[in-house]
Design a protein around this motif. Structure first.
Motif, PDB file in Angstrom:
ATOM      1  N   ILE A 207      11.399  16.769  16.467  1.00  0.00           N
ATOM      2  CA  ILE A 207       9.936  16.613  16.365  1.00  0.00           C
ATOM      3  C   ILE A 207       9.465  15.277  16.925  1.00  0.00           C
ATOM      4  O   ILE A 207       8.280  14.949  16.827  1.00  0.00           O
ATOM      5  N   GLN A 208      10.465  14.507  17.515  1.00  0.00           N
ATOM      6  CA  GLN A 208      10.165  13.197  18.098  1.00  0.00           C
ATOM      7  C   GLN A 208       9.456  12.285  17.094  1.00  0.00           C
ATOM      8  O   GLN A 208       8.375  11.755  17.312  1.00  0.00           O
ATOM      9  N   TRP A 209      10.061  12.239  15.914  1.00  0.00           N
ATOM     10  CA  TRP A 209       9.536  11.436  14.804  1.00  0.00           C
ATOM     11  C   TRP A 209       9.989   9.997  14.979  1.00  0.00           C
ATOM     12  O   TRP A 209      11.176   9.688  14.850  1.00  0.00           O
ATOM     13  N   LYS A 210       9.078   9.106  15.325  1.00  0.00           N
ATOM     14  CA  LYS A 210       9.390   7.698  15.563  1.00  0.00           C
ATOM     15  C   LYS A 210       9.215   6.938  14.248  1.00  0.00           C
ATOM     16  O   LYS A 210       8.101   6.672  13.816  1.00  0.00           O
ATOM     17  N   THR A 211      10.327   6.656  13.599  1.00  0.00           N
ATOM     18  CA  THR A 211      10.270   5.925  12.321  1.00  0.00           C
ATOM     19  C   THR A 211      11.550   5.127  12.146  1.00  0.00           C
ATOM     20  O   THR A 211      12.602   5.456  12.713  1.00  0.00           O
ATOM     21  N   ASP A 212      11.427   4.035  11.397  1.00  0.00           N
ATOM     22  CA  ASP A 212      12.612   3.220  11.092  1.00  0.00           C
ATOM     23  C   ASP A 212      13.058   3.423   9.636  1.00  0.00           C
ATOM     24  O   ASP A 212      13.764   2.588   9.081  1.00  0.00           O
ATOM     25  N   ARG A 213      12.641   4.538   9.022  1.00  0.00           N
ATOM     26  CA  ARG A 213      12.940   4.757   7.594  1.00  0.00           C
ATOM     27  C   ARG A 213      13.925   5.897   7.365  1.00  0.00           C
ATOM     28  O   ARG A 213      14.083   6.374   6.237  1.00  0.00           O
ATOM     29  N   LEU A 214      14.557   6.356   8.461  1.00  0.00           N
ATOM     30  CA  LEU A 214      15.546   7.424   8.264  1.00  0.00           C
ATOM     31  C   LEU A 214      16.690   6.964   7.364  1.00  0.00           C
ATOM     32  O   LEU A 214      17.185   7.733   6.519  1.00  0.00           O
ATOM     33  N   ASP A 215      17.111   5.714   7.533  1.00  0.00           N
ATOM     34  CA  ASP A 215      18.210   5.224   6.695  1.00  0.00           C
ATOM     35  C   ASP A 215      17.784   5.130   5.225  1.00  0.00           C
ATOM     36  O   ASP A 215      18.571   5.426   4.311  1.00  0.00           O
ATOM     37  N   GLU A 216      16.516   4.746   4.991  1.00  0.00           N
ATOM     38  CA  GLU A 216      16.049   4.654   3.608  1.00  0.00           C
ATOM     39  C   GLU A 216      15.956   6.045   2.968  1.00  0.00           C
ATOM     40  O   GLU A 216      16.298   6.225   1.789  1.00  0.00           O
TER      41      GLU A 216
ATOM     42  N   LEU B 172      21.445  16.397   9.670  1.00  0.00           N
ATOM     43  CA  LEU B 172      20.296  17.295   9.816  1.00  0.00           C
ATOM     44  C   LEU B 172      18.988  16.506   9.887  1.00  0.00           C
ATOM     45  O   LEU B 172      18.080  16.849  10.663  1.00  0.00           O
ATOM     46  N   LEU B 173      18.902  15.461   9.087  1.00  0.00           N
ATOM     47  CA  LEU B 173      17.696  14.646   9.106  1.00  0.00           C
ATOM     48  C   LEU B 173      17.521  13.973  10.465  1.00  0.00           C
ATOM     49  O   LEU B 173      16.417  13.910  11.020  1.00  0.00           O
ATOM     50  N   TYR B 174      18.625  13.482  11.038  1.00  0.00           N
ATOM     51  CA  TYR B 174      18.567  12.825  12.346  1.00  0.00           C
ATOM     52  C   TYR B 174      18.170  13.816  13.442  1.00  0.00           C
ATOM     53  O   TYR B 174      17.307  13.540  14.284  1.00  0.00           O
ATOM     54  N   LEU B 175      18.795  15.008  13.423  1.00  0.00           N
ATOM     55  CA  LEU B 175      18.468  16.020  14.432  1.00  0.00           C
ATOM     56  C   LEU B 175      17.012  16.472  14.293  1.00  0.00           C
ATOM     57  O   LEU B 175      16.330  16.727  15.287  1.00  0.00           O
TER      58      LEU B 175
END
Length: 428
Positions: free
Chosen positions: A25-34, A17-20
């Motif tokens: 919202i086209q959220w460009k971040t490298d902190r999804l894994d964190e 759900l977080l990835y979708l």
């Protein structure tokens, strides 16, 4: 917790759900894994909190909390300001290292605790197995004993019969002692309760006559108001006296019920002055009910004020009743000897002890106790009374109640032919 266990099977759903959501919202971040890692760690903490009664779980909870706190602070700092994160990169690196070392250390400790618990479980199982084996061996031994004793059936039956007769006799003697005490108490209560009942009856009769006089006066053409007021005042006074003596009779009945009720062993603050005075009168009237010719002088010297003690009032009442009954028996026997100028006297005194606690002394000027039997008077079934007049259990039971039941002492001072004094001391 099977429900929670099923929910943990869907731990991947929040990540999906977080990835979708980030794609939407086209959220460009490298902190999804964190974020997802922090979410999983929070789930772990919640599970550990639910099972913290398990000692290794508490240890792992202690291990995870610093790492979760570090991850949350790092994620929050990076989201707010990347420059702040770069400025204190060394501090965050050291904190991360410390959190990881802390985590690994306490995980190893939890692993050791788990092994210890497992070892304890194995030990308990071994002990349980050993107990079962011992029980089985005992069963075998009991069967062997039963087979062995079968060859001595006749002798065993004779011994068993003799033992049953002894137990029956012992139970009868104990019951006889209890019934004798109850009989003396009942006789005393009957005598005590008769007085207030007589007052109630007499005042009731007088009140009825007053009512009749009042009715006659009211029927006269010329009524005497002063006489009516006087009759009403007398009637009111009689009713108050009826109430007073009725309450006295009710209090005696309550005391009888409390005495007959089985002792619960519950200790309550007890006033020994009240208890001694009540049972002294009941014991005296109980003896008077059996022998109308008996008279004795009752002397009391109660300390005032006397501190209350934590005690079982019913049990101490039985002790005092037994001591008073024995004192009256002794002075009665000495009186029967026809000694000139002899006046039967029983004296009861109480006092507070300097170190706390109280003392009760029961003195009589009766026959005294011979030197040859003084050491035996507290032994079960030993009595100096003739056959049929005593079982020898009264003083024995009293001694157990005082010493074992209340951690006190029961001593005797006596002089043959002059009198006896029993001294009861009870701790505060």
């Amino acid at each position: 917790m099977p429900h929670l266990n099923r929910l943990l099977g869907y731990f991947w759903v929040p990540g999906l759900l977080l990835y979708l959501f980030s794609l939407l919202i086209q959220w460009k971040t490298d902190r999804l894994d964190e974020i997802y890692t922090l979410l999983l760690m929070v789930m772990v903490v919640l599970v550990l909190v639910r099972v913290q009664d398990y000692r290794p779980a508490r240890t792992i909870l202690l291990a995870v909390v610093p790492y979760v706190a570090y991850s949350a602070i790092e994620l929050l700092s990076g989201s707010l300001s990347n420059s702040f994160l770069r400025e204190y990169k060394g501090l965050f690196s050291n904190s991360q290292g410390f959190a990881i070392i802390w985590l690994v250390t306490f995980v190893l400790i939890a692993r050791k605790q788990k092994k210890q618990l497992e070892a304890e479980r194995v030990r308990r199982e071994a002990e349980e197995k050993e107990r079962r084996e011992i029980a089985a061996q005992n069963a075998v031994l009991e069967r062997m004993v039963a087979e062995r004793t079968s060859s001595l059936t006749l002798q065993t039956e004779e011994l068993q019969h003799a033992l049953e007769e002894l137990r029956t006799t012992q139970a009868q003697l104990i019951q006889s002692e209890k019934m004798a005490s109850l009989g003396e108490l009942t006789a005393g209560i009957a005598h005590e309760i008769q007085n207030p009942l007589n007052f109630v009856t007499n005042f009731s009769d007088v009140s009825a006559e007053l009512v009749m006089e009042l009715e006659e006066e009211q029927q006269r053409p010329e009524r005497d108001q002063e006489l009516e007021a006087e009759l009403l005042a007398d009637l009111k006074q009689n009713l108050q006296k009826i109430t007073h003596h009725g309450q006295r009779a009710a209090s005696i009945v309550r005391g009888m019920l409390e005495h007959s009720r089985a002792s619960t062993g519950e200790r309550q603050p007890t006033d020994l002055n009240v208890l001694a005075d009540e049972y002294l009168r009941l014991a005296y009237h109980g003896l008077r009910a059996k022998d109308k010719s008996f008279n004795a002088t009752l002397t009391t010297d109660f300390a005032s004020p006397l501190p209350k003690i934590e005690a079982v009032a019913q049990d101490l009442g039985r002790v005092l009743l037994n001591l008073f009954t024995n004192a009256f028996y002794a002075v009665q026997k000495r009186k029967e000897q026809g000694e000139t100028g002899y006046a039967p006297t029983v004296r009861v005194a109480t006092r507070a002890l300097p170190g706390g606690g109280v003392e009760v002394r029961v003195h009589d000027n009766g026959t005294g106790i011979p030197e040859t039997v003084r050491q035996k008077i507290f032994q079960p079934f030993f009595t100096t009374k003739p056959t049929g007049e005593g079982t020898g259990l009264g003083l024995s039971l009293s001694y157990d109640i005082v010493t074992k039941g209340h951690a006190g002492t029961l001593a005797v001072e006596t002089e043959e032919g002059q009198g006896t004094e029993f001294i009861v001391t009870l701790p505060g």
